[in-house]
Every structure is written in C-alpha cells, then in structure tokens.
Enzyme design. Sequence first.
Site, PDB file in Angstrom:
ATOM      1  N   CYS A   8      -0.179  25.547 -15.658  1.00 31.81           N
ATOM      2  CA  CYS A   8      -1.299  26.400 -15.006  1.00 31.81           C
ATOM      3  C   CYS A   8      -0.849  26.637 -13.512  1.00 31.81           C
ATOM      4  O   CYS A   8      -0.371  25.827 -12.714  1.00 31.81           O
ATOM      5  CB  CYS A   8      -2.476  25.255 -14.706  1.00 31.81           C
ATOM      6  SG  CYS A   8      -3.714  26.047 -13.695  1.00 31.81           S
ATOM      7  N   CYS A  39      -5.902  31.403 -10.462  1.00 32.04           N
ATOM      8  CA  CYS A  39      -6.919  32.294 -11.406  1.00 32.04           C
ATOM      9  C   CYS A  39      -8.511  31.973 -10.840  1.00 32.04           C
ATOM     10  O   CYS A  39      -9.277  32.902 -11.064  1.00 32.04           O
ATOM     11  CB  CYS A  39      -6.877  31.965 -12.901  1.00 32.04           C
ATOM     12  SG  CYS A  39      -5.272  32.487 -13.557  1.00 32.04           S
ATOM     13  N   THR A  70      -8.223  22.628  -9.039  1.00 27.46           N
ATOM     14  CA  THR A  70      -6.732  23.129  -9.413  1.00 27.46           C
ATOM     15  C   THR A  70      -6.528  23.814  -8.269  1.00 27.46           C
ATOM     16  O   THR A  70      -6.729  24.606  -7.478  1.00 27.46           O
ATOM     17  CB  THR A  70      -6.805  24.163 -10.498  1.00 27.46           C
ATOM     18  OG1 THR A  70      -7.441  23.447 -11.810  1.00 27.46           O
ATOM     19  CG2 THR A  70      -5.938  25.000 -10.979  1.00 27.46           C
ATOM     20  N   GLU A 118      -4.698  18.686 -10.049  1.00 29.12           N
ATOM     21  CA  GLU A 118      -6.136  18.856  -9.772  1.00 29.12           C
ATOM     22  C   GLU A 118      -6.063  17.980  -8.540  1.00 29.12           C
ATOM     23  O   GLU A 118      -5.425  16.769  -8.376  1.00 29.12           O
ATOM     24  CB  GLU A 118      -6.721  18.662 -10.816  1.00 29.12           C
ATOM     25  CG  GLU A 118      -7.157  19.717 -11.664  1.00 29.12           C
ATOM     26  CD  GLU A 118      -5.896  20.512 -12.540  1.00 29.12           C
ATOM     27  OE1 GLU A 118      -5.153  19.401 -13.038  1.00 29.12           O
ATOM     28  OE2 GLU A 118      -5.765  21.394 -12.636  1.00 29.12           O
ATOM     29  N   HIS A 151     -13.765  33.681 -16.096  1.00 27.31           N
ATOM     30  CA  HIS A 151     -12.535  32.623 -16.154  1.00 27.31           C
ATOM     31  C   HIS A 151     -12.358  32.108 -17.514  1.00 27.31           C
ATOM     32  O   HIS A 151     -11.431  31.726 -18.106  1.00 27.31           O
ATOM     33  CB  HIS A 151     -13.256  31.180 -15.224  1.00 27.31           C
ATOM     34  CG  HIS A 151     -11.902  30.396 -14.972  1.00 27.31           C
ATOM     35  ND1 HIS A 151     -10.903  30.996 -14.321  1.00 27.31           N
ATOM     36  CD2 HIS A 151     -11.765  29.121 -15.148  1.00 27.31           C
ATOM     37  CE1 HIS A 151      -9.984  30.041 -14.087  1.00 27.31           C
ATOM     38  NE2 HIS A 151     -10.511  28.838 -14.656  1.00 27.31           N
ATOM     39  N   TYR A 209      -8.643  32.634 -19.928  1.00 23.33           N
ATOM     40  CA  TYR A 209      -7.914  31.631 -20.718  1.00 23.33           C
ATOM     41  C   TYR A 209      -7.117  32.397 -21.802  1.00 23.33           C
ATOM     42  O   TYR A 209      -6.347  31.760 -22.538  1.00 23.33           O
ATOM     43  CB  TYR A 209      -8.709  30.478 -21.256  1.00 23.33           C
ATOM     44  CG  TYR A 209      -9.101  29.401 -20.132  1.00 23.33           C
ATOM     45  CD1 TYR A 209      -8.368  29.541 -18.977  1.00 23.33           C
ATOM     46  CD2 TYR A 209      -9.853  28.328 -20.407  1.00 23.33           C
ATOM     47  CE1 TYR A 209      -8.754  28.509 -17.854  1.00 23.33           C
ATOM     48  CE2 TYR A 209     -10.127  27.248 -19.522  1.00 23.33           C
ATOM     49  CZ  TYR A 209      -9.681  27.461 -18.405  1.00 23.33           C
ATOM     50  OH  TYR A 209      -9.809  26.722 -17.268  1.00 23.33           O
ATOM     51  N   CYS A 233      -3.577  32.872 -20.023  1.00 20.25           N
ATOM     52  CA  CYS A 233      -2.688  32.078 -19.571  1.00 20.25           C
ATOM     53  C   CYS A 233      -2.370  30.874 -20.548  1.00 20.25           C
ATOM     54  O   CYS A 233      -1.270  30.595 -20.571  1.00 20.25           O
ATOM     55  CB  CYS A 233      -3.411  31.181 -18.147  1.00 20.25           C
ATOM     56  SG  CYS A 233      -4.799  30.188 -18.611  1.00 20.25           S
ATOM     57  N   GLU A 261      -7.621  21.156 -19.664  1.00 22.97           N
ATOM     58  CA  GLU A 261      -8.268  22.282 -19.263  1.00 22.97           C
ATOM     59  C   GLU A 261      -8.564  23.239 -20.370  1.00 22.97           C
ATOM     60  O   GLU A 261      -9.848  23.896 -20.026  1.00 22.97           O
ATOM     61  CB  GLU A 261      -7.300  22.985 -18.225  1.00 22.97           C
ATOM     62  CG  GLU A 261      -7.937  23.986 -17.372  1.00 22.97           C
ATOM     63  CD  GLU A 261      -6.676  24.354 -16.545  1.00 22.97           C
ATOM     64  OE1 GLU A 261      -6.855  24.006 -15.266  1.00 22.97           O
ATOM     65  OE2 GLU A 261      -5.829  25.120 -16.886  1.00 22.97           O
TER      66      GLU A 261
HETATM   67  C1  LIG Z   1      -7.647  20.564 -15.721  1.00 24.83           C
HETATM   68  C2  LIG Z   1      -9.095  21.085 -15.157  1.00 24.83           C
HETATM   69  C3  LIG Z   1      -8.978  21.869 -14.048  1.00 24.83           C
HETATM   70  C4  LIG Z   1     -10.232  22.407 -13.739  1.00 24.83           C
HETATM   71  N1  LIG Z   1     -10.169  23.191 -12.463  1.00 24.83           N
HETATM   72  C5  LIG Z   1     -11.491  23.646 -11.822  1.00 24.83           C
HETATM   73  C6  LIG Z   1     -11.324  24.237 -10.726  1.00 24.83           C
HETATM   74  O1  LIG Z   1     -10.182  24.730 -10.267  1.00 24.83           O
HETATM   75  N2  LIG Z   1     -12.389  24.502 -10.081  1.00 24.83           N
HETATM   76  C7  LIG Z   1     -13.708  24.090 -10.486  1.00 24.83           C
HETATM   77  O2  LIG Z   1     -14.381  24.225  -9.831  1.00 24.83           O
HETATM   78  N3  LIG Z   1     -13.730  23.111 -11.752  1.00 24.83           N
HETATM   79  C8  LIG Z   1     -12.655  23.018 -12.324  1.00 24.83           C
HETATM   80  N4  LIG Z   1     -12.689  22.171 -13.382  1.00 24.83           N
HETATM   81  C9  LIG Z   1     -13.894  21.658 -13.932  1.00 24.83           C
HETATM   82  C10 LIG Z   1     -14.632  22.016 -15.418  1.00 24.83           C
HETATM   83  O3  LIG Z   1     -15.199  23.315 -15.039  1.00 24.83           O
HETATM   84  C11 LIG Z   1     -15.215  21.010 -15.627  1.00 24.83           C
HETATM   85  O4  LIG Z   1     -14.434  19.828 -16.076  1.00 24.83           O
HETATM   86  C12 LIG Z   1     -16.449  21.328 -16.793  1.00 24.83           C
HETATM   87  O5  LIG Z   1     -17.354  22.143 -16.040  1.00 24.83           O
HETATM   88  C13 LIG Z   1     -17.168  20.161 -17.336  1.00 24.83           C
HETATM   89  O6  LIG Z   1     -17.872  19.222 -16.303  1.00 24.83           O
HETATM   90  P1  LIG Z   1     -17.381  17.931 -16.317  1.00 24.83           P
HETATM   91  O7  LIG Z   1     -15.827  17.433 -16.272  1.00 24.83           O
HETATM   92  O8  LIG Z   1     -18.177  17.181 -15.269  1.00 24.83           O
HETATM   93  O9  LIG Z   1     -17.767  16.997 -17.685  1.00 24.83           O
HETATM   94  P2  LIG Z   1     -19.320  16.778 -18.224  1.00 24.83           P
HETATM   95  O10 LIG Z   1     -20.098  18.058 -17.705  1.00 24.83           O
HETATM   96  O11 LIG Z   1     -19.633  15.388 -17.841  1.00 24.83           O
HETATM   97  O12 LIG Z   1     -19.319  17.100 -19.715  1.00 24.83           O
HETATM   98  C14 LIG Z   1     -18.685  16.127 -20.421  1.00 24.83           C
HETATM   99  C15 LIG Z   1     -19.381  16.278 -21.934  1.00 24.83           C
HETATM  100  O13 LIG Z   1     -20.879  15.853 -21.379  1.00 24.83           O
HETATM  101  C16 LIG Z   1     -21.713  17.034 -21.959  1.00 24.83           C
HETATM  102  N5  LIG Z   1     -22.662  17.166 -21.105  1.00 24.83           N
HETATM  103  C17 LIG Z   1     -22.743  17.387 -19.741  1.00 24.83           C
HETATM  104  N6  LIG Z   1     -23.942  17.591 -19.432  1.00 24.83           N
HETATM  105  C18 LIG Z   1     -24.796  17.401 -20.223  1.00 24.83           C
HETATM  106  C19 LIG Z   1     -26.144  17.254 -20.327  1.00 24.83           C
HETATM  107  N7  LIG Z   1     -27.048  17.510 -19.123  1.00 24.83           N
HETATM  108  N8  LIG Z   1     -26.766  17.002 -21.637  1.00 24.83           N
HETATM  109  C20 LIG Z   1     -26.083  16.965 -22.713  1.00 24.83           C
HETATM  110  N9  LIG Z   1     -24.552  17.101 -22.519  1.00 24.83           N
HETATM  111  C21 LIG Z   1     -23.908  17.036 -21.372  1.00 24.83           C
HETATM  112  C22 LIG Z   1     -20.777  18.092 -22.342  1.00 24.83           C
HETATM  113  O14 LIG Z   1     -21.212  19.188 -22.950  1.00 24.83           O
HETATM  114  C23 LIG Z   1     -19.499  17.572 -22.337  1.00 24.83           C
HETATM  115  O15 LIG Z   1     -19.387  17.295 -23.994  1.00 24.83           O
HETATM  116  C24 LIG Z   1     -11.486  21.929 -14.091  1.00 24.83           C
HETATM  117  C25 LIG Z   1     -11.496  21.007 -15.145  1.00 24.83           C
HETATM  118  C26 LIG Z   1     -10.201  20.514 -15.586  1.00 24.83           C
HETATM  119  C27 LIG Z   1     -10.305  19.568 -16.962  1.00 24.83           C
END
Ligand SMILES: Cc1cc2nc3c(=O)[nH]c(=O)nc-3n(C[C@H](O)[C@H](O)[C@H](O)COP(=O)(O)OP(=O)(O)OC[C@H]3O[C@@H](n4cnc5c(N)ncnc54)[C@H](O)[C@@H]3O)c2cc1C
Length: 484
Positions: free
Chosen positions: A99, A103, A190, A256, A291, A295, A298, A446
Amino acid sequence: MITTQEDYLESLMGMKKRIFMFGEEIENYVDHPMIRPSLNAVAMTYELANDPTHVELMTAESNLNGQRVNRFTHLHQSTQDLVNKVKMQRLLGHCTACCFQRCVGMDSFNALDVVTYQMDQELGTNYNQRFRKYLAHVQEENLVVDGAMTDPKGNRKLSPSQQTDPDLHVRIVKENEDGIFIRGAKVHQTGAVNSHEILVMPARSLKEADQDYAVACAVPADAEGIIYVVGRQASDTRKLEGGRIDVGNYQFGGHEAVIIFQDVFIPWEWVFMCREYQYAGNLVELFAAHHRASYGGCKVGVGDVLIGAAQAIARVQGTEQAAHIKDKLVEMVHLNETLYACGLAASYEGRRSPSGTYMINVLLANVTKLNVTRFPYEIARIAQDIAGGLLVTMPSEKDFNHPEIGPLLQKYLVGSDEFPTEWRQRLLRLIENITLGAGGVGYLVESMHGAGSPMAQRIMLTRLADMDAKEAYALKIAGLVEEG
Ligand SMILES: Cc1cc2nc3c(=O)[nH]c(=O)nc-3n(C[C@H](O)[C@H](O)[C@H](O)COP(=O)(O)OP(=O)(O)OC[C@H]3O[C@@H](n4cnc5c(N)ncnc54)[C@H](O)[C@@H]3O)c2cc1C
C-alpha cells in the site's frame, strides 16, 4: 514544493510529530527501520511523477490553478481522469508490492469537493470555496494528506452520542471566533506518520443528536495535541534484524496508526463541515465509492507481483510445465483482471457532479470492492499452493549464512539446479510477505475492511440494484404483464 524523494524525506524531517511504537516515543522516525519502508512506498508517488514514461498517469492538469499537479492531489475532471487514477494505482502496486498510502487522501478530496458544493448550494455556506483554497495549497506544495475517517466506534450498536464515552467518535468540543477544537481518535490510519496533513471526516451517517460529530476539517500532522501510535504488523520485527531476504519486501511496506486528537485547534479556514449532520452520510458514501474503485487498481498491481512470484517459484522448483500449475496461474490472472475490469468499468461509467468533479459509478465501485474482499484471498491461496510448504518452514537468512549449516541448507533446499538456492529463498519470502506477513496487511486485510467491510458493499448493492426494474423485465418476458 516537494518534487523528489529527497524533498519528501526532508519535508518530513522538518515536522515535529509525537509518535509512539513498542512503548517508546520515537524521535527520528524517518530513518526508523520499521517505518522507512513505508516512507519509501510514498516516495515512489513522487519519483514516478518525475519519470517521463509515467508523467501522463502520475500527473494531471489542475482545474484549480491550470498547472500539472501530482494526480494524488487532483480533482477528477473527466472519466479519463478516473481511469488514469486506477491505472496509476496498478502501476504503483507493481513498483512497491504494498500500500503506497496516498489514495485515501485523494479519494477524500474528491468526495469533499462534491459534498461541500452541495452544502453551499442548499445551505448558503462557503465550504466549497474554503475547501478548494485548502486543496490549492495541497497541490502547490504537493503534500501527502491522510484521509482520516474511521473512528474507534466503541459499541457498534450505538450512535456516537449514545456511547458511554462521548469521545469514541471525533467531535467538536469547543469553538470560538478563530476556529474549533476537536477531540477523539481515528484508527487504522494508513500512512499517518508519513503525512504532512490530516483530513478529518465523519465515518457514518448522523442524526441531530450527533451534530457535534459532524465535522470535516484539515490539520497539520504535527499540530499540538496530536499523538500517533504505530500499529504492529505480522513479522514486523524482521525489519530490525538487519538482513534483507527474510523481510520478503525489504524496500517497501505500508503502516497504519492510531491518531489521538487531544482538543486540537482547527482555524475556520480549514473547517469544511461544522455540525451539518445531514451531509455526513453522503460524504461517507461518496468517499467510500471512490476508495472502493481505487482497490481495482492498487490491489491488482500487488496481485501482478504475486502472480509473477508464483510463476517464478514454479520455474525455480521445476513445476512450471505441469498442466495444473499453468491452469492455477491462469486462474490467478482471471481473478486479478476481473478486479481491474471492475475498477475500469466504475471509472468509465463515472459522471460529472454539479461541482464539476467527476464521481465514480457508485454501484460498480461497490461491486469492485466486494470482489476485492474475496479474490485476493483466492489468489493468495493459489500462490501458497504453488509455493509448497517451505513457504512457512524455511530456516532464517542467518542460518543460510552460517559457515557450517549454510552450505548444507544451500545443498538440501535447492530446487531446479538451474537456479541458486537464494532464488528460492527470496521468492518464497516475497510470497510469504504478501500472503502471510506485513504485506498481507495491505493485500488481504485491507482488501477485506479498507473502505468498509463487505456488508457495507452489500447494503449499497441492495440499495442501487433497482430490483423492481429487473422483476418488471422478467414479468414482461414471461407474459405476466401487458406489453406496453
Ligand atoms: C489495513 C487497513 C487500512 C485502513 N486505512 C484506513 C485509512 O487510511 N483511513 C480510514 O479512515 N480508515 C482506514 N481503514 C479503516 C476501515 O475503513 C475499517 O476497518 C472498516 O470501515 C471497518 O471498520 P472496523 O475495522 O471498525 O470494523 P467493524 O466496523 O467493527 O466491522 C467488523 C465486523 O462487524 C460488522 N459490523 C460492524 N458494525 C456493525 C453493526 N452495527 N451491526 C452489525 N454488524 C456490524 C462488520 O460488517 C464486520 O463484519 C483501514 C482499515 C484497514 C484494515
């Protein structure tokens, strides 16, 4: 203005950020062996823009100042711009196999431009003018901007204002005639410590009770009150061992971090949404759409490296002629090119928005990302199949260099004798890096969660698929409704 890799590294050295890793505050993060590979990946976004072969993809003519600017700072002005973005991302994937972190900022700019314009039209505010002035500064300086959307979120069932701790989503805690103060944290950020500025946005749709959480603003990455805590990655401490082979991809990587905002001041000219909760959901959706299509570029670029490594290891191990190996390589190509086709289709089907900035096709962008949550895992599985078990049982680089056991390992772990054992070592470590190690952060997890977990895409498909039209086609063909 930052134009070269050297300029970029120098610009970061001039910033005083509070960065923690392994329980210690880091002074010189630019030369830190665990962070430097991620800086090298960002630096590639500058280096390739200076290469005449790639200048068309890596730069674009700015609608703000008429100058050629780095595409990572550009507002898309045509479907060709959207297409070039995806092609640029594939190219960078080839060159870094990780990564390259710029982006999220780019996709945030394009979403914010559309939404601030809409807010101004409907509310009589001047956010779009402010935002474009800010972006002109980003373009002129050629800055790296962290797109900071994801909040820690606490209990996912509860809205921001319903949480026991009100700080689990970034919020406005104070305002005065000069600006606002924000508190909270953004997680999974990121390239956070490699950035010059942070662009904060809400991460979900909001109701009136959550209005303090409806905030979009920019802040210098070394502003007072900001703390970074860099995340761990699989096999990350291999970077501290001093060798090159066991790291798998010793030059490049991503990172990250958790960013903590302790009542950070933002002047009004850098505030682009202040309590207009009705627009938060739209901003999240438009950012996510851009975004999700990204993907399709990238991850495809990294996929190309992995497919190439799988073919090379087959050759080194003497399996390249086997029909099933050839077929598995074709399957990898098919999956990878499907992702690219989706990213391109979403771009070609883009449309001009009222602000003049081009929006990706939201339905196709979500299809792209939903495939991205699956296909890289299958490509990785096939690469591991072709690689064989030594992928996870190979002794360390230090053993290969040992005067007594080194020659024994060279003898017994050779593949086809056309290739030195080191070829096998290096290729297996690269495949390990991308499918199991630090490279898997960007290529696999990611792909799963970045820009939203798979369910978020399914919700968008349900909303945008126009199921009634499909049913109407069927009813007509089946002769169940009158021709009309
Ligand atoms: C490597 C990596 C890079 C990233 N880079 C960035 C970045 O640069 N900037 C940025 O802002 N974000 C970034 N992200 C964040 C990314 O957008 C989030 O990981 C994603 O939105 C999921 O949120 P979470 O990780 O909190 O997981 P969760 O939202 O907790 O999700 C985990 C699981 O729970 C489920 N879930 C969540 N909420 C609910 C609900 N209310 N009801 C039922 N099920 C639910 C989901 O569907 C999923 O299956 C990055 C993530 C990763 C892994």
